[in-house]
Design a protein around this motif. Structure first.
Motif, PDB file in Angstrom:
ATOM      1  N   TRP A  33       0.796  -1.232   0.000  1.00 43.61           N
ATOM      2  CA  TRP A  33       0.000   0.000   0.000  1.00 43.61           C
ATOM      3  C   TRP A  33       0.824   1.275   0.000  1.00 43.61           C
ATOM      4  CZ3 TRP A  33      -4.448  -1.576  -1.412  1.00 43.61           C
ATOM      5  CH2 TRP A  33      -4.949  -2.787  -0.948  1.00 43.61           C
ATOM      6  N   ASP A  50      -7.805   0.965  -0.622  1.00 47.44           N
ATOM      7  CA  ASP A  50      -9.044   0.726  -1.372  1.00 47.44           C
ATOM      8  C   ASP A  50     -10.139   1.452  -0.634  1.00 47.44           C
ATOM      9  OD1 ASP A  50      -8.513  -0.941  -3.598  1.00 47.44           O
ATOM     10  OD2 ASP A  50      -8.128  -2.609  -2.250  1.00 47.44           O
ATOM     11  N   PHE A  60      -6.761  -6.728   4.357  1.00 48.27           N
ATOM     12  CA  PHE A  60      -7.893  -7.203   3.572  1.00 48.27           C
ATOM     13  C   PHE A  60      -8.998  -7.728   4.473  1.00 48.27           C
ATOM     14  CE2 PHE A  60      -5.360  -7.000  -0.257  1.00 48.27           C
ATOM     15  CZ  PHE A  60      -6.343  -6.624  -1.173  1.00 48.27           C
ATOM     16  N   LEU A 104      -8.365   4.427  -3.697  1.00 51.42           N
ATOM     17  CA  LEU A 104      -8.376   3.720  -4.975  1.00 51.42           C
ATOM     18  C   LEU A 104      -9.804   3.596  -5.501  1.00 51.42           C
ATOM     19  CD1 LEU A 104      -5.675   1.052  -4.047  1.00 51.42           C
ATOM     20  CD2 LEU A 104      -5.369   3.273  -5.174  1.00 51.42           C
ATOM     21  N   ARG A 118     -18.039  -7.387 -11.260  1.00 53.10           N
ATOM     22  CA  ARG A 118     -17.697  -6.143 -10.584  1.00 53.10           C
ATOM     23  C   ARG A 118     -18.637  -4.997 -10.947  1.00 53.10           C
ATOM     24  NH1 ARG A 118     -11.238  -4.972  -9.877  1.00 53.10           N
ATOM     25  NH2 ARG A 118     -11.566  -3.847  -7.929  1.00 53.10           N
ATOM     26  N   LYS A 151     -10.426   4.174 -11.764  1.00 52.76           N
ATOM     27  CA  LYS A 151      -9.982   2.860 -12.241  1.00 52.76           C
ATOM     28  C   LYS A 151     -11.107   2.171 -12.981  1.00 52.76           C
ATOM     29  CE  LYS A 151     -10.853   0.548  -7.771  1.00 52.76           C
ATOM     30  NZ  LYS A 151     -10.255   0.025  -6.546  1.00 52.76           N
ATOM     31  N   HIS A 152     -10.877   1.147 -13.738  1.00 50.79           N
ATOM     32  CA  HIS A 152      -9.631   0.547 -14.179  1.00 50.79           C
ATOM     33  C   HIS A 152      -9.555   0.870 -15.661  1.00 50.79           C
ATOM     34  CE1 HIS A 152     -11.156  -1.796 -10.747  1.00 50.79           C
ATOM     35  NE2 HIS A 152      -9.904  -1.860 -10.375  1.00 50.79           N
ATOM     36  N   ARG A 162      -9.451 -11.961 -16.193  1.00 50.92           N
ATOM     37  CA  ARG A 162      -9.281 -10.502 -16.227  1.00 50.92           C
ATOM     38  C   ARG A 162      -7.837 -10.065 -16.436  1.00 50.92           C
ATOM     39  NH1 ARG A 162      -9.590  -7.885 -10.208  1.00 50.92           N
ATOM     40  NH2 ARG A 162      -8.425  -9.463  -9.099  1.00 50.92           N
ATOM     41  N   MET A 195      -5.709   4.326 -12.350  1.00 51.04           N
ATOM     42  CA  MET A 195      -5.200   2.952 -12.246  1.00 51.04           C
ATOM     43  C   MET A 195      -5.515   2.230 -13.548  1.00 51.04           C
ATOM     44  SD  MET A 195      -6.224  -0.171  -9.669  1.00 51.04           S
ATOM     45  CE  MET A 195      -6.026   0.710  -8.144  1.00 51.04           C
ATOM     46  N   TYR A 198      -6.263  -4.578 -15.780  1.00 53.02           N
ATOM     47  CA  TYR A 198      -5.426  -5.767 -15.938  1.00 53.02           C
ATOM     48  C   TYR A 198      -5.389  -6.237 -17.394  1.00 53.02           C
ATOM     49  CZ  TYR A 198      -5.273  -6.950 -10.883  1.00 53.02           C
ATOM     50  OH  TYR A 198      -5.040  -6.987  -9.538  1.00 53.02           O
ATOM     51  N   ASP A 230      -2.777  -1.713 -11.833  1.00 55.47           N
ATOM     52  CA  ASP A 230      -3.552  -2.480 -10.867  1.00 55.47           C
ATOM     53  C   ASP A 230      -2.582  -3.453 -10.191  1.00 55.47           C
ATOM     54  OD1 ASP A 230      -5.489  -3.636  -9.320  1.00 55.47           O
ATOM     55  OD2 ASP A 230      -6.887  -3.986 -10.960  1.00 55.47           O
ATOM     56  N   TRP A 231      -3.036  -4.041  -9.099  1.00 52.48           N
ATOM     57  CA  TRP A 231      -2.134  -4.842  -8.256  1.00 52.48           C
ATOM     58  C   TRP A 231      -1.658  -6.105  -8.998  1.00 52.48           C
ATOM     59  CZ3 TRP A 231      -2.905  -0.456  -6.712  1.00 52.48           C
ATOM     60  CH2 TRP A 231      -2.553   0.016  -5.463  1.00 52.48           C
ATOM     61  N   SER A 357     -11.876  -6.392  -3.422  1.00 50.00           N
ATOM     62  CA  SER A 357     -11.195  -5.252  -2.819  1.00 50.00           C
ATOM     63  C   SER A 357     -12.170  -4.162  -2.386  1.00 50.00           C
ATOM     64  CB  SER A 357     -10.141  -4.687  -3.769  1.00 50.00           C
ATOM     65  OG  SER A 357     -10.734  -4.293  -4.976  1.00 50.00           O
ATOM     66  N   GLU A 575     -15.470  -9.169  -7.082  1.00 46.47           N
ATOM     67  CA  GLU A 575     -14.307  -9.024  -7.945  1.00 46.47           C
ATOM     68  C   GLU A 575     -13.701 -10.409  -8.183  1.00 46.47           C
ATOM     69  OE1 GLU A 575     -11.375  -6.496  -6.157  1.00 46.47           O
ATOM     70  OE2 GLU A 575      -9.769  -7.482  -7.240  1.00 46.47           O
TER      71      GLU A 575
HETATM   72  C1  BGC Z   1      -8.217  -4.562  -7.779  1.00 42.77           C
HETATM   73  C2  BGC Z   1      -8.094  -3.076  -7.564  1.00 42.77           C
HETATM   74  C3  BGC Z   1      -7.681  -2.809  -6.149  1.00 42.77           C
HETATM   75  C4  BGC Z   1      -6.363  -3.524  -5.886  1.00 42.77           C
HETATM   76  C5  BGC Z   1      -5.859  -3.353  -4.472  1.00 42.77           C
HETATM   77  C6  BGC Z   1      -6.958  -5.299  -7.374  1.00 42.77           C
HETATM   78  O1  BGC Z   1      -7.163  -6.672  -7.394  1.00 42.77           O
HETATM   79  O2  BGC Z   1      -8.517  -4.829  -9.127  1.00 42.77           O
HETATM   80  O3  BGC Z   1      -9.316  -2.443  -7.832  1.00 42.77           O
HETATM   81  O4  BGC Z   1      -7.583  -1.436  -5.926  1.00 42.77           O
HETATM   82  O5  BGC Z   1      -6.547  -4.913  -6.091  1.00 42.77           O
HETATM   83  O6  BGC Z   1      -6.670  -4.035  -3.584  1.00 42.77           O
END
Ligand code: BGC
Length: 843
Positions: A33, A50, A60, A104, A118, A151-152, A162, A195, A198, A230-231, A357, A575
């Motif tokens: 983060w 998030d 989380f 985010l 989503r 995002k995204h 994805r 952001m 993917y 994105d992560w 998330s 998600e």
């Molecule tokens: C999600 C993002 C989220 C990030 C951090 C990703 O898997 O697509 O929307 O901000 O994780 O949790």
């Protein structure tokens, strides 16, 4: 937005002082983060959270609680930009309590197909509604000192594959639908961050897509903020840096290591100038978020539960509820006339948010049962019955299990690269998700279970990888190599299930021997090459096999009113996975419950909490339906307020409810070709009501629709439009509509303006009409009010692929003034004397 403390900082001179290692450290996160601090140069770290419907903070699961605001689809159903701006402002307060400076969100990709996992997190099928509300959300957030990360970007409309799917979409559909909310929000509200998605778009991953990042975002829209991946969604070193991706998230980096950057510079594939420019954007973001020279009051995350947030969430949650049906005005409830009300189905579930998330460990988790009980006291009897159970996989085992040493939980031996275990931990539950462990090879989990009841209990198991489960050395379950990575990661995988005989009080040695699955083609670089996650659930036979339906039907038959609460728990709408059916889970049991209850009681009301449309095979059997979405932490109160008439429902659908999935334009192309990892958006611009307007029989409830406990009148005479001649980008049309509350109670109406091109241009197929303005009016009984909106000439334009810009054709147009996309009260014609083009560039 936020005042910078290093005014007009000369980044070039600061960058000149940096070593290559220091520069590299700024180009990727330090951890999940945070960005990296460079103490030597006084460069601070920035924390983010998030997003979008709460500031969850860095855990989380199980972190400090946060305010859980309504999901974006629920906010969109309010059609109330002012309210959404207030939510943005409040979200900033909460983000500060988690020590973060960027939130985010918002998520703005349009709903393409109801099964999109989503969709709930995003506003609408209509880009204008999504863009208008996202703009306000960002303004609210940033006016209160927190930067938004929209995002995204872009075309992330599905969760299936994805990370690796390639979205093939025409430039026209991209411009008119999928980029439009980004364009509106970025050019008008100037979020600090973007952001990337993917997925790939037309062949290039979004994080290294020169068309999206260089041409559209930077050159045309003039975006000067930070672009982060994105992560785990950074897919290259050189290409992403060259395309303009400023920050790889999370850290530590998988691509932007010192060694890799050095090699790229030496080989000439990367220029130092490019690197410096990405570093400068990162520094600029630190300055714009006020990171230099300031510390937040406390770096510890805090749970700050404010009464004003509670009130705002409750109000927004109820204002987003859509009354879809109200036969015989069965709603609002009149408890004084009833002896008993049956509360059935998910009445005791808190369905405030979706999964992934966007899930928030909410300060409050108000269920409809608790809220109605609180509101009604003992004035009338509430008869609760579960009616059905919708476990996706059975509850994980935690109580009644001990380790070798007699501690509660399971012993876990973890093996990394070689064959001997390298790490031992104790897990309190029979599930493991190893997001933090890269390149794991195998795990053995063992515990002694003493059941409280005898019976052939049910065991369920989900895994990414493969496993053997044995009880007292007897193999009870064995899985093949299972590949549902996202489902396993997010608790949304389908389970395999068996029964096993247990005797109460006897000890059973349960052992799970699991091997990691191959994650090398997952597209999620943070997981490394292999990943292992699994979950073992158990339900007692008596509980599993109980006849829940009969008691619900009995409660309904013996009550004056029956309310069935239906919906999706976060395992069903999340998600990471798309829904695999249009029907409510599980296996038709909720539909069966509604039908059985409606047959037993003519006054049956359904309150449905889902983030996207579902099939309603019982639509004509029930008296009333409320679509309540995911309304946030006060869910029960928001719902009770509408049921009891404390709030007159004013919500309108931000997305069409089709009769069947086959009625949707994208039905044949969702989620695309999973073997080739390609999805073609063949329907082009005909998504949502743009499609349904051409095939109206497929609509159950139209876009923009919602009833009220009062009535409103609007007619042709109530509408005035300005007659200004439209000649350029600056031209506008002003629309004034008078609305009369012709009913008995106060309420609100949303007036919607759609534009139609009446002539025919053989070169371009246009939707019958498109939303170009809306306004909400609140009126007391008998009151007359005005709604005034300005429609920009851009609303008349289409993306001209030949010219690569926006074109407005000459000819006849009409504005449709309606209270849904199909209930049109007035049509006003006007004409454009001469065709003109609008520039793409908004810098
Ligand atoms: C999600 C993002 C989220 C990030 C951090 C990703 O898997 O697509 O929307 O901000 O994780 O949790």
């Amino acid at each position: 937005m936020v005042a910078t403390t290093i005014a007009n900082k000369d980044w070039a001179s600061l960058i000149r002082e940096m070593t290559l290692e220091e520069k590299c450290s700024l180009l990727a996160g330090a951890d999940f983060w945070r960005t990296t601090a460079i103490e030597r140069l006084g460069i601070p770290s920035l924390k983010m959270s998030d997003g979008p419907n709460g500031a969850r903070g860095e855990n989380f699961f199980g972190g400090k609680t946060s305010a859980c605001f309504p999901a974006s689809v629920s906010l969109a159903a309010t059609w109330d930009p002012g309210l959404v701006q207030a939510i943005g402002h409040a979200l900033a307060d909460d983000t500060k309590t988690k020590g973060a400076r960027l939130l985010l969100g918002p998520t703005v990709c349009p709903h393409r197909q109801p099964l999109g996992g989503r969709n709930f997190e995003s506003f609408s099928e209509d880009p204008f509604l999504a863009g208008s509300l996202a703009t306000k959300y960002i303004k609210g957030l940033q006016s209160n000192g927190i930067g938004a990360v929209i995002k995204h970007y872009a075309a992330n409309e599905q969760e299936t594959l994805r990370n690796t799917i390639d979205v093939r979409v025409s430039e026209r559909a991209l411009r008119e639908l999928y980029l439009r909310p980004f364009e509106m929000a970025i050019t008008e509200a100037k979020p600090l961050g973007v952001m990337t998605a993917y997925n790939s778009v037309n062949g290039d991953h979004a994080d290294m897509n020169e068309f999206l990042l260089k041409k559209v975002l930077r050159e045309e829209w003039g975006f000067i903020g930070l672009v982060m991946s994105d992560w785990g969604g950074t897919n290259s070193l050189v290409e992403s840096l060259n395309a303009g991706l400023d920050l790889e998230m999370p850290g530590p980096p998988t691509h932007r290591t010192l060694k890799a950057v050095q090699e790229a510079l030496e080989s000439g594939r990367l220029a130092m100038e490019t690197l410096d420019s990405r570093v400068a954007t990162n520094l600029e973001c630190l300055a714009r978020t006020g990171c230099f020279g300031k510390t937040l009051s406390s770096s510890e995350e805090q749970a700050v539960d404010l009464p004003e947030h509670r009130a705002l969430i409750r109000k927004a949650g109820s204002n987003g509820i859509v009354l879809l049906k109200n036969r015989g005005n069965v709603l609002p409830l009149e408890p004084a006339n009833y002896r008993s009300i049956a509360l059935l189905g998910l009445a005791k579930e808190y369905l405030g948010h979706g999964g992934g998330s966007a899930a928030v460990n909410s300060h409050h988790k108000v269920t409809p049962f608790d809220a109605l009980h609180e509101a009604l006291g003992d004035s009338c009897e509430l008869k609760y019955a579960e009616g059905t159970r919708i476990w996706r996989s059975l509850p994980v085992l935690s109580s009644g299990v001990t380790t070798r040493e007699g501690q509660p939980g399971f012993d876990v031996e973890i093996t990394f690269g070689n064959s001997t275990p390298n790490k031992s931990i104790v897990s309190p539950v029979s599930a493991l998700r190893f997001t933090e462990l890269r390149n794991i090879a195998a795990v053995v989990m063992a515990g002694v279970y003493k059941p409280a009841e005898s019976g052939a209990h049910y065991l369920s198991f989900t895994i990414f990888g493969e496993a053997t489960i044995s009880i007292d050395s007897e193999v009870v379950l064995q899985t093949e190599n299972s590949r549902d990575l996202m489902g396993t990661l997010l608790g949304a995988a389908d389970a395999v299930q068996v029964q096993h005989n247990f005797i109460a009080g006897k000890e059973y040695h349960i052992q799970i021997s699991a091997k990691a699955g191959d994650a090398s083609d997952s597209g999620i670089s943070v997981l490394g090459n292999s990943y292992l996650g699994f979950s073992l659930g158990l339900a007692h036979q008596q509980e599993y096999e109980a006849d829940l339906l009969s008691s619900a039907v009995d409660a309904a038959r013996t009550s004056d009113i029956a309310i069935v609460f239906t919906g999706h728990t976060p395992e069903w709408e999340t998600e990471g996975v798309d829904r695999d059916t249009f029907a409510l889970p599980k296996n038709g049991s909720q539909d069966k419950l509604v039908k059985a209850v409606a047959a037993a009681n003519p006054n049956t009301v359904v309150v449905n909490c889902t983030g996207s449309p579902i099939s309603m095979p019982w639509v004509s059997d029930v008296a009333a339906i409320l679509q309540a979405w995911f309304p946030g932490q006060e869910a029960g109160h928001s719902i009770a307020d509408v049921l009891l008439g404390k709030v007159n429902p004013g919500g309108k659908l931000p997305t069409t409810f089709p009769r069947e999935l086959d009625n949707c334009a994208a039905a044949a192309n969702f989620p695309g070709n999973v073997q080739n990892r390609v999805v073609h958006y063949e329907e082009g611009v005909f998504v949502g009501y743009r499609h349904h307007d051409r095939f109206p029989d497929g609509v159950l409830f139209p876009f923009g629709f919602g009833l009220s406990y009062t009535t409103f009148s609007i007619d042709d005479a109530s509408v005035e439009i300005s007659t200004q001649v439209l000649t350029s980008a600056e031209s506008t049309i002003t629309v004034r509509v008078s609305v009369h509350n012709s009913g008995q109670v106060s309420g609100s109406e949303v007036v919607q303006i759609y534009v139609q091109y009446l002539d025919h241009n053989p070169a371009i197929q246009r939707p019958i009409k498109e939303l170009c303005g809306f306004g909400k009016v609140e009126l007391d009984p008998g009151q007359l009010g005005w709604m005034e909106q300005t429609v920009a000439s851009r609303a008349l334009a289409y993306w001209n692929d030949g010219k690569k810009l926006w074109s407005v054709d000459a000819g006849n147009y009409a504005l449709h003034i309606g209270t849904s996309s199909t209930f049109i009260h007035a049509v006003k014609r006007f004409s454009v004397p001469t065709a003109f083009d609008l520039p793409v560039c908004r810098v």
